[in-house]
Design a protein around this motif. Structure first.
Motif, short mmCIF file in Angstrom:
data_model
loop_
_atom_site.label_atom_id
_atom_site.label_comp_id
_atom_site.label_asym_id
_atom_site.label_seq_id
_atom_site.Cartn_x
_atom_site.Cartn_y
_atom_site.Cartn_z
N ILE A 56 0.86 -1.18 0.00
CA ILE A 56 0.00 0.00 0.00
C ILE A 56 0.90 1.23 0.00
O ILE A 56 1.84 1.34 0.80
N THR A 57 0.62 2.16 -0.87
CA THR A 57 1.41 3.37 -0.99
C THR A 57 1.26 4.21 0.27
O THR A 57 0.15 4.45 0.74
N GLY A 58 2.40 4.62 0.80
CA GLY A 58 2.42 5.44 2.00
C GLY A 58 2.39 4.64 3.29
O GLY A 58 2.66 5.18 4.36
N THR A 59 2.05 3.36 3.22
CA THR A 59 1.99 2.52 4.42
C THR A 59 3.05 1.44 4.40
O THR A 59 3.64 1.10 5.43
N GLY A 60 3.33 0.88 3.23
CA GLY A 60 4.30 -0.19 3.12
C GLY A 60 3.60 -1.53 2.91
O GLY A 60 2.45 -1.59 2.45
N LYS A 61 4.28 -2.59 3.25
CA LYS A 61 3.75 -3.92 3.05
C LYS A 61 2.86 -4.32 4.23
O LYS A 61 3.23 -4.13 5.38
N ILE A 62 1.71 -4.88 3.87
CA ILE A 62 0.74 -5.36 4.85
C ILE A 62 0.57 -6.85 4.62
O ILE A 62 0.40 -7.31 3.48
N ALA A 63 0.63 -7.64 5.68
CA ALA A 63 0.50 -9.09 5.59
C ALA A 63 -0.94 -9.46 5.89
O ALA A 63 -1.47 -9.14 6.97
N GLY A 64 -1.56 -10.10 4.94
CA GLY A 64 -2.89 -10.64 5.18
C GLY A 64 -2.76 -11.98 5.86
O GLY A 64 -2.26 -12.94 5.26
N LYS A 119 -7.59 -4.22 18.91
CA LYS A 119 -6.59 -4.57 19.92
C LYS A 119 -6.19 -6.02 19.84
O LYS A 119 -5.03 -6.37 20.12
N GLU A 120 -7.14 -6.91 19.44
CA GLU A 120 -6.81 -8.33 19.36
C GLU A 120 -7.74 -8.99 18.36
O GLU A 120 -8.81 -8.50 18.06
N VAL A 121 -7.25 -10.13 17.84
CA VAL A 121 -8.00 -10.94 16.87
C VAL A 121 -7.98 -12.37 17.37
O VAL A 121 -6.90 -12.90 17.69
N GLN A 122 -9.13 -13.00 17.44
CA GLN A 122 -9.24 -14.34 17.97
C GLN A 122 -8.85 -15.38 16.92
O GLN A 122 -8.70 -15.08 15.72
N SER A 123 -8.70 -16.62 17.35
CA SER A 123 -8.30 -17.72 16.49
C SER A 123 -9.38 -17.99 15.44
O SER A 123 -10.58 -17.91 15.72
N GLY A 124 -8.92 -18.29 14.18
CA GLY A 124 -9.82 -18.59 13.07
C GLY A 124 -10.24 -17.36 12.29
O GLY A 124 -10.90 -17.51 11.26
N GLN A 125 -9.89 -16.17 12.68
CA GLN A 125 -10.26 -14.95 11.99
C GLN A 125 -9.08 -14.42 11.19
O GLN A 125 -7.93 -14.71 11.48
N GLU A 126 -9.43 -13.63 10.14
CA GLU A 126 -8.41 -13.02 9.30
C GLU A 126 -8.18 -11.58 9.73
O GLU A 126 -9.09 -10.92 10.23
N CYS A 127 -6.94 -11.12 9.48
CA CYS A 127 -6.59 -9.77 9.87
C CYS A 127 -5.41 -9.29 9.04
O CYS A 127 -4.78 -10.08 8.32
N GLY A 128 -5.08 -8.02 9.18
CA GLY A 128 -3.92 -7.44 8.51
C GLY A 128 -2.90 -6.97 9.54
O GLY A 128 -3.25 -6.33 10.54
N MET A 129 -1.64 -7.33 9.31
CA MET A 129 -0.56 -6.98 10.25
C MET A 129 0.57 -6.28 9.51
O MET A 129 0.86 -6.62 8.36
N ALA A 130 1.19 -5.33 10.19
CA ALA A 130 2.39 -4.66 9.66
C ALA A 130 3.41 -4.56 10.80
O ALA A 130 3.05 -4.27 11.94
#
Length: 844
Positions: free
Chosen positions: A761-769, A808-819
């Motif tokens: 993403i421009t201006g943010t960098g790489k985001i891991a799905g 603040k947190e993501v539970q098991s089995g859910q998808e999220c984006g991390m940097a």
């Protein structure tokens, strides 16, 4: 090359030739004939010259000489040896002839000189005899003339009354000269040297010399000595006679060198060494320079260098150590039974803390020492003397039972005759009980077991006796030789039997001492008392300590100003086995030092200064042998070690020593306690200054700070802590040292997430799905990036989103984006490990 043949039949060297074209500058060339020298190989002939050069013998292996050459060389060697032998014999004969000629000439010269001396002596004797004869004749003629003139002229006339003016003038001059100078005819015979000296001193006739010029002046010698008639001393006459004798014997006589026994201490100045050898200082300094040592006469050299110098000058070395000043302290021999008297036994009460040692001693003394002790435990070593109802006297030492007072218990065992080991019947054998047993065995003193607290419920004396077997203590109840008594300090049970066993054991030991000798004792405890100065509790072991005695104890010395017994009464003297407080020291000694009485104050001061210097040198030598590599290694090791500095002041020397030893045991590889200074007495302003400079707290054990120290501490912000119980002191120091420990980091795993796709993403960098596969993903947690189960990165999350919202947190089995913070090298199928950290406080 021309072929030539050697005269001795050798073949010429074979040569193989050829031509070579040499090139020069400007295109010039030249043909040169070249000859090659072939290597000559010698083959030894069978039956040739043998070993050692003997013709007809076997030639040595590898020899390249022919038979003729070997024979010629052997012949030349034999001729050289013969010439050398002949030359040596000729030189020996010439030397003997020269020595004989020299001896002959010396004898002839001595004979001639002897004859000349005898002739001279004879001539002098004849001259003296002739002179004495002429004087006698002149005196007789003068007497006859005076008799005749007296008969012819009854009245004498003065020179002024003489008719002839010239005769009157001559007679007046003679009378004036007669009053100051003796008669020439009556002058005694002088030696040739004195005659020459008088002639030199006599003024020249008509010359107007120096003596004539100063004849009318008054000198100091004339004014003080009455005319300046100074006579030569006997030493000058003897020196003159010795010089004349040497001249008569034919030249100066060399003095024979005197070789001495030179005492060399551990260190000595160059000038003092020269004086002891009776050598010139310049010669000694020159000898040092020849040995590569540049030193002046005031510099100090060590014993080894001094020994080399003494041996170089031909003297004998006598080793004298500085410790010779303590030779006067050698104990006298008390083997003479006539001087020995029975002395009271010294009993030391030992055991574990809170087993009733002091209470038992209070019951025997009918006192209540326990009531005045802080925390109900003994923290000082006490010395008491008890007189029983039977009139028998016993001396008791009460030692602390706390683990920190190991040195006190060791000192008590070293000076005692009998050890009473107190063991609580309801507590049995404990660590300090075992330590007391070891001290008693090391001192080789008998043990009496006192099983205390028999009045309590659960008292089991059999258990005590059984556990003592594990430490090589077999009581009489179990067929052993160690006495044991069941006692109770509260009810008084078994006290009489305990005292009876002590008296029996003392009788078997046959304790005796000589009271009529200089005192010798051991310092049980030492303190700095306000108003009285340094005070030492001393147990006299030999002799009698009297008021006014001069003594030395450790590095201190003093004169006995007062002696105070255990009841607080002043006494004039203290005999063997008597504990007393000694006043009059110039400083506080160390507990355990030995007190010795010396003859005078100078000797006491000398011994004390020597001991202080030895202690100083020992401290200086502790770090002298460290190399640079070791210093660097220690400095590097100390970088990772935190130190807690403290300044310690205690009431007595034994307590200070025990606290220092306890502080040294606190710590580990990361932190340690460093005692900057420990002493006895009140906290002073200098202690506050030291603590302020080093950032250390001041620990006062049973002491207080004076007003100046309190004001200075308040101004500079120095913390002062007071303690009266050693438990609290050690616990607080341990807690303070624990605060210097780095906290322990505890890591807790909370979840895993797998990267499915990477978005840029421009201006943010790489985001891991990502998809959280296990546990939970938290925004504030730490993360590790794993690639093929290898940690690639460890850090923190920069963002954690779900459906474009920051969560603040993501539970098991859910998808999220991390940097990640400051890291973007992420790929699909990487695994993210999520964990939390917690810091735990550590303690020692």
């Amino acid at each position: 090359m021309s072929d030539t043949t050697n005269n001795d039949g050798k073949k010429p060297l074979g040569l193989a030739g050829g031509t070579v074209r040499q090139k020069f500058s400007h295109g010039r060339t030249k043909n040169v004939v070249v000859e090659t020298k072939r290597k000559r190989v010698f083959v030894p002939k069978a039956g040739g010259a043998g070993g050692g050069g003997k013709p007809g013998g076997k030639k040595p292996a590898g020899s390249y000489l022919s038979d003729a050459e070997m024979a010629r060389r052997k012949k030349a060697l034999d001729a050289a040896r013969a010439m050398e032998t002949e030359r040596a014999a000729k030189e020996l004969a010439q030397s003997e002839a020269r020595e004989g000629e020299r001896t002959k000439r010396r004898a002839e010269k001595d004979a001639v000189e002897r004859e000349a001396a005898e002739a001279k002596i004879r001539a002098e004797r004849e001259a003296e005899e002739a002179k004495a004869k002429a004087e006698a004749e002149a005196a007789e003629a003068k007497a006859n003339k005076r008799t005749i003139s007296g008969a012819a002229q009854p009245k004498l006339r003065t020179p002024a009354q003489t008719e002839d003016p010239a005769a009157a003038q001559v007679a007046g001059a003679r009378a004036e000269a007669g009053r100051s100078v003796p008669n020439k005819n009556l002058k005694p015979a002088l030696k040739p040297a004195d005659d020459r000296k008088q002639q030199q001193a006599r003024p020249a006739k008509g010359g107007g010399g120096n003596d004539r010029r100063r004849s009318g002046k008054l000198t100091i010698n004339q004014a003080l000595g009455g005319g300046g008639n100074r006579q030569r001393s006997m030493a000058a006459i003897k020196r003159r006679q010795a010089r004349d004798k040497r001249k008569m014997m034919g030249g100066p006589v060399e003095h024979e060198k005197v070789f001495r026994d030179v005492q060399v201490p551990d260190a000595i100045t160059v000038q003092e060494l020269a004086n002891r050898m009776t050598e010139r200082v310049a010669d000694v300094v020159k000898a040092l320079m020849n040995n590569g040592i540049m030193a002046t006469q005031n510099q100090t050299i060590d014993h080894e260098t001094a020994q080399l110098l003494v041996e170089e000058f031909g003297h004998k070395v006598v080793r004298v150590s500085d410790a010779a000043v303590e030779d006067i302290l050698v104990s006298e021999d008390d083997s003479d039974e006539t001087n020995l008297l029975t002395r009271p036994p010294v009993i030391t009460i030992m055991g574990h803390v809170d087993h009733g040692k002091t209470s038992l001693l209070d019951a025997i003394r009918k006192t209540n020492v326990v009531k005045g002790e802080a925390g109900g435990i003994t923290q000082h070593i006490g010395a008491y003397q008890i007189t029983l109802d039977s009139g028998e006297v016993m001396s008791f030492l009460d030692t602390p039972g706390h683990a920190a007072f190991t040195s006190m218990r060791s000192r008590g065992a070293q000076v005692t005759d009998i050890v009473v080991l107190v063991v609580a019947a309801d507590d049995s054998v404990m660590p300090q009980t075992i330590e007391a047993i070891n001290h008693a065995h090391a001192a080789d003193v008998p043990i009496i077991i006192a099983i205390n607290k028999m009045d309590r419920e659960g008292a089991d004396p059999t258990k005590v006796r059984t556990e003592l077997l594990q430490h090589n203590v077999v009581v009489e109840a179990m067929s052993g030789d160690v006495l044991d008594v069941e006692v109770s300090a509260i009810t008084g049970l078994g006290l009489d039997k305990l005292l009876e066993n002590i008296a029996l054991q003392a009788e078997l030991l046959e304790l005796k001492a000589n009271p009529d000798r200089p005192a010798e004792g051991a310092v049980i405890e030492a303190k700095l008392d306000v108003g009285r100065g340094p005070v030492a509790t001393v147990l006299i072991q030999k002799g009698t300590l009297k008021r006014g005695d001069i003594f030395v104890v450790g590095e201190q010395w003093g004169k006995v100003r007062a002696l105070i017994d255990d009841q607080g009464n002043r006494v004039e003297e203290a005999g063997p086995s008597v504990p007393v407080e000694v006043l009059g020291l110039n400083g506080s000694p160390e507990a355990g030092d030995v007190l010795n009485v010396v003859p005078d104050e100078a000797r006491a001061r000398e011994i004390a200064e020597y001991r202080a210097q030895v202690a100083k040198d020992k401290k200086a030598a502790a770090g002298a042998g460290v190399s640079l590599d070791q210093l660097l290694a220690n400095a590097k090791a100390d970088e990772s070690v935190s130190e807690l500095p403290i300044v310690l002041k205690a009431d007595v020397q034994g307590s200070a020593e025990a606290i220092v030893q306890a502080c040294e045991k606190i710590g580990n590889d990361e932190v340690r306690v460093k005692v900057l200074h420990s002493g006895v007495g009140a906290i002073t302003e200098s202690d506050v200054t030291l603590a302020e400079a080093s950032g250390a707290p001041i620990i006062g054990f049973n002491v207080r700070a004076n007003s100046q120290a309190r004001n200075t501490a308040n101004q500079k912000g120095v913390e002062i802590r007071y303690y009266s119980i050693i438990y609290d002191l050690v616990d607080d120091i341990k807690a303070a040292a624990s605060g210097l420990l780095s906290p322990e980091v505890k890591e807790t795993f909370i979840g895993y997430a797998k990267i499915k796709e990477v978005f840029k993403i421009t201006g943010t960098g790489k985001i891991a799905g990502c998809e959280v596969t296990e546990g939970v993903a938290r925004r504030a947690a730490g993360v590790r990036l794993l690639r093929d189960n290898v940690v690639i990165h460890e850090g923190k999350l920069k963002t954690l989103k779900r459906h474009k919202d920051e969560v603040k947190e993501v539970q098991s089995g859910q998808e999220c984006g991390m940097a990640f913070e400051n890291y973007e090298d992420i790929r699909a199928d990487d695994v993210i490990e999520i964990f939390t950290t917690e810091e735990l406080e550590r303690t020692l």
